[in-house]
Design a protein around this motif. Sequence first.
Motif, PDB file in Angstrom:
ATOM      1  N   PHE A  65      38.904  32.753  51.508  1.00 45.21           N
ATOM      2  CA  PHE A  65      38.187  33.665  51.202  1.00 45.21           C
ATOM      3  C   PHE A  65      36.693  33.821  50.564  1.00 45.21           C
ATOM      4  O   PHE A  65      35.819  34.330  50.944  1.00 45.21           O
ATOM      5  N   SER A  66      36.660  32.747  49.592  1.00 47.02           N
ATOM      6  CA  SER A  66      35.321  32.434  49.151  1.00 47.02           C
ATOM      7  C   SER A  66      34.259  31.900  50.052  1.00 47.02           C
ATOM      8  O   SER A  66      33.105  32.144  50.048  1.00 47.02           O
ATOM      9  N   GLU A  67      34.808  30.872  51.019  1.00 47.79           N
ATOM     10  CA  GLU A  67      34.048  30.265  51.669  1.00 47.79           C
ATOM     11  C   GLU A  67      33.571  31.455  52.908  1.00 47.79           C
ATOM     12  O   GLU A  67      32.477  31.249  53.373  1.00 47.79           O
ATOM     13  N   ILE A  68      34.387  32.232  53.329  1.00 49.66           N
ATOM     14  CA  ILE A  68      33.946  33.087  54.352  1.00 49.66           C
ATOM     15  C   ILE A  68      32.863  34.127  53.623  1.00 49.66           C
ATOM     16  O   ILE A  68      32.058  34.426  54.459  1.00 49.66           O
ATOM     17  N   GLU A  69      32.917  34.478  52.542  1.00 50.61           N
ATOM     18  CA  GLU A  69      31.948  35.288  51.835  1.00 50.61           C
ATOM     19  C   GLU A  69      30.711  34.528  51.813  1.00 50.61           C
ATOM     20  O   GLU A  69      29.573  35.373  51.868  1.00 50.61           O
ATOM     21  N   VAL A  70      30.755  33.510  51.189  1.00 50.99           N
ATOM     22  CA  VAL A  70      29.228  32.641  51.340  1.00 50.99           C
ATOM     23  C   VAL A  70      28.767  32.599  52.886  1.00 50.99           C
ATOM     24  O   VAL A  70      27.477  32.709  53.276  1.00 50.99           O
ATOM     25  N   THR A  71      29.623  32.270  53.776  1.00 48.75           N
ATOM     26  CA  THR A  71      29.139  32.092  55.205  1.00 48.75           C
ATOM     27  C   THR A  71      28.519  33.539  55.544  1.00 48.75           C
ATOM     28  O   THR A  71      27.688  33.569  56.308  1.00 48.75           O
ATOM     29  N   ARG A  72      29.307  34.584  55.412  1.00 53.24           N
ATOM     30  CA  ARG A  72      28.781  35.946  55.855  1.00 53.24           C
ATOM     31  C   ARG A  72      27.296  36.285  55.190  1.00 53.24           C
ATOM     32  O   ARG A  72      26.507  36.713  55.809  1.00 53.24           O
ATOM     33  N   SER A  73      27.149  35.762  53.818  1.00 47.55           N
ATOM     34  CA  SER A  73      25.873  35.974  53.432  1.00 47.55           C
ATOM     35  C   SER A  73      24.804  35.094  54.354  1.00 47.55           C
ATOM     36  O   SER A  73      23.746  35.475  54.641  1.00 47.55           O
ATOM     37  N   ALA A  93      25.864  25.649  60.624  1.00 43.20           N
ATOM     38  CA  ALA A  93      26.465  24.635  60.038  1.00 43.20           C
ATOM     39  C   ALA A  93      27.458  25.216  59.263  1.00 43.20           C
ATOM     40  O   ALA A  93      28.583  24.511  59.163  1.00 43.20           O
ATOM     41  N   LYS A  94      26.982  26.163  58.258  1.00 37.75           N
ATOM     42  CA  LYS A  94      28.208  26.601  57.531  1.00 37.75           C
ATOM     43  C   LYS A  94      29.187  27.596  58.083  1.00 37.75           C
ATOM     44  O   LYS A  94      30.417  27.180  57.880  1.00 37.75           O
ATOM     45  N   ALA A  95      29.092  28.024  59.077  1.00 37.70           N
ATOM     46  CA  ALA A  95      29.990  28.840  59.872  1.00 37.70           C
ATOM     47  C   ALA A  95      30.934  28.128  60.652  1.00 37.70           C
ATOM     48  O   ALA A  95      32.287  28.208  60.557  1.00 37.70           O
ATOM     49  N   SER A  96      30.308  26.731  61.079  1.00 36.81           N
ATOM     50  CA  SER A  96      31.012  25.738  61.588  1.00 36.81           C
ATOM     51  C   SER A  96      32.144  25.096  60.630  1.00 36.81           C
ATOM     52  O   SER A  96      33.315  24.961  60.996  1.00 36.81           O
ATOM     53  N   LYS A  97      31.705  24.784  59.635  1.00 39.94           N
ATOM     54  CA  LYS A  97      32.732  24.237  58.669  1.00 39.94           C
ATOM     55  C   LYS A  97      33.685  25.256  58.113  1.00 39.94           C
ATOM     56  O   LYS A  97      34.938  25.041  57.918  1.00 39.94           O
ATOM     57  N   THR A  98      33.153  26.552  57.964  1.00 38.57           N
ATOM     58  CA  THR A  98      34.143  27.592  57.271  1.00 38.57           C
ATOM     59  C   THR A  98      35.207  27.894  58.525  1.00 38.57           C
ATOM     60  O   THR A  98      36.367  28.183  58.136  1.00 38.57           O
ATOM     61  N   ALA A  99      34.662  27.924  59.622  1.00 36.17           N
ATOM     62  CA  ALA A  99      35.647  28.118  60.749  1.00 36.17           C
ATOM     63  C   ALA A  99      36.687  27.072  61.188  1.00 36.17           C
ATOM     64  O   ALA A  99      37.995  27.282  61.239  1.00 36.17           O
ATOM     65  N   GLU A 100      36.295  25.767  60.792  1.00 32.96           N
ATOM     66  CA  GLU A 100      37.252  24.626  60.828  1.00 32.96           C
ATOM     67  C   GLU A 100      38.138  24.677  59.964  1.00 32.96           C
ATOM     68  O   GLU A 100      39.406  24.552  59.950  1.00 32.96           O
ATOM     69  N   LEU A 101      37.655  24.949  58.520  1.00 26.34           N
ATOM     70  CA  LEU A 101      38.799  25.243  57.584  1.00 26.34           C
ATOM     71  C   LEU A 101      39.707  26.471  57.635  1.00 26.34           C
ATOM     72  O   LEU A 101      40.895  26.383  57.479  1.00 26.34           O
ATOM     73  N   ALA A 102      39.181  27.703  58.139  1.00 22.84           N
ATOM     74  CA  ALA A 102      40.099  28.896  58.385  1.00 22.84           C
ATOM     75  C   ALA A 102      41.346  28.456  59.436  1.00 22.84           C
ATOM     76  O   ALA A 102      42.164  28.799  59.193  1.00 22.84           O
ATOM     77  N   THR A 103      40.516  27.892  60.558  1.00 23.37           N
ATOM     78  CA  THR A 103      41.836  27.648  61.437  1.00 23.37           C
ATOM     79  C   THR A 103      42.724  26.644  61.295  1.00 23.37           C
ATOM     80  O   THR A 103      43.796  26.691  61.666  1.00 23.37           O
TER      81      THR A 103
END
Length: 378
Positions: free
Chosen positions: A288-296, A320-330
């Motif tokens: 959740f925290s990583e997604i919020e940072v990515t959204r910003s 770069a941030k969205a790629s890492k977060t999507a990798e973590l989320a999936t």
Amino acid sequence: MAMILNEEQQLLKESAEGFFNEKAPISQLRQLRDDKDETGYSKELWTEMSEMGFAGLLVDEDHGGTGFGVMGAGIVAEAMGRTLSASPYFASSIVGASLIKMAGNDTQKSTLLPAIAAGETIVTLAVDETSTHNPERTSVKATSAEGGYVLNGMKTFVPEGHVADQIIVLARTSGDAGDANGLSLFLVDRRAAGVIADRTVMSDSRNWAKITLEGVKVSAENLLGEEGAAMKALGPVLDKANIILASELLGIAQECLDRTVAYLQERKQFGVLIGSFQGLQHRAAQLFSEIEVTRSAVMKAQQMAEMGGDVSWFASLAKAKASKTAELATNEAIQMHGGIGMTDEFDIGFFIKRARVAQTLYGGFNYHADRFARTSGY
């Protein structure tokens, strides 16, 4: 600038989410895949998207679009990421329209932009020649001949390449592979003699193609922008494209989190809900925290792109941030769904397949992390 949506953008967000939830759920992508659909997307859906104005978000009203800008395009891309909707939206409405708007002459704009906005013409970009994104390494040749040019070479990973009406080809008119100068853009009819489009079936079940150019003749009127100076237009357009891809990856990550939290709240193990286990709660909280940072990061990049100017720093940060977060989320979504996360019958696995392709297109995490560092002075 406030990091919130204004009233108009919030309405677009609600409209887009409602539209794709109703018209293009994941079951539609599954059906297209299982049927081995020749186009790879629903033409009926694309028509409805165009009627909703989604195909013309980056096209000015003078050319038949809605002129909603990058913020609006990102909002729609995020909604599409949540349902994995397949369509020519990214290839044509984002990349194709932006390149013509940026580099096209008056005739090219007046001819192509209204058709793109109406969803009647699909335009895509052929830029990469290997699995690594690097436009400067282009080796496809465009040789002057008989008042025009002759193109020879091969392009790969071209979105919607086998169904596009027009392909914008990046080719070298001078210099050697590795030179940023000497590159030019050409509008090539996919049905022209010498153009061979081979569809490539990728893990995300979307449309990609290898485009081979064998002595393809184009007239001087097909030159898009100034000869030898393609990067002046291509660079900003690729930045915009990566911001939109980051928006889609954000939608994928958010949907994975929402589905996973819902599963944790209904799945029982040893007689209790698995969501009561502290270890899983911590993993969900981190995501959740990583997604919020990515959204910003994504929203800031969208806002800066709206303002114009050089947004390479913001674009690479967001991608770069969205790629890492999507990798973590999936990854986390599949793991926390346990064994069913690995099965084809369960939808969660579709998200990792689309995410990995979107992460790589036009530069993955390493490419954009390196670019972000260089533009930051490291």
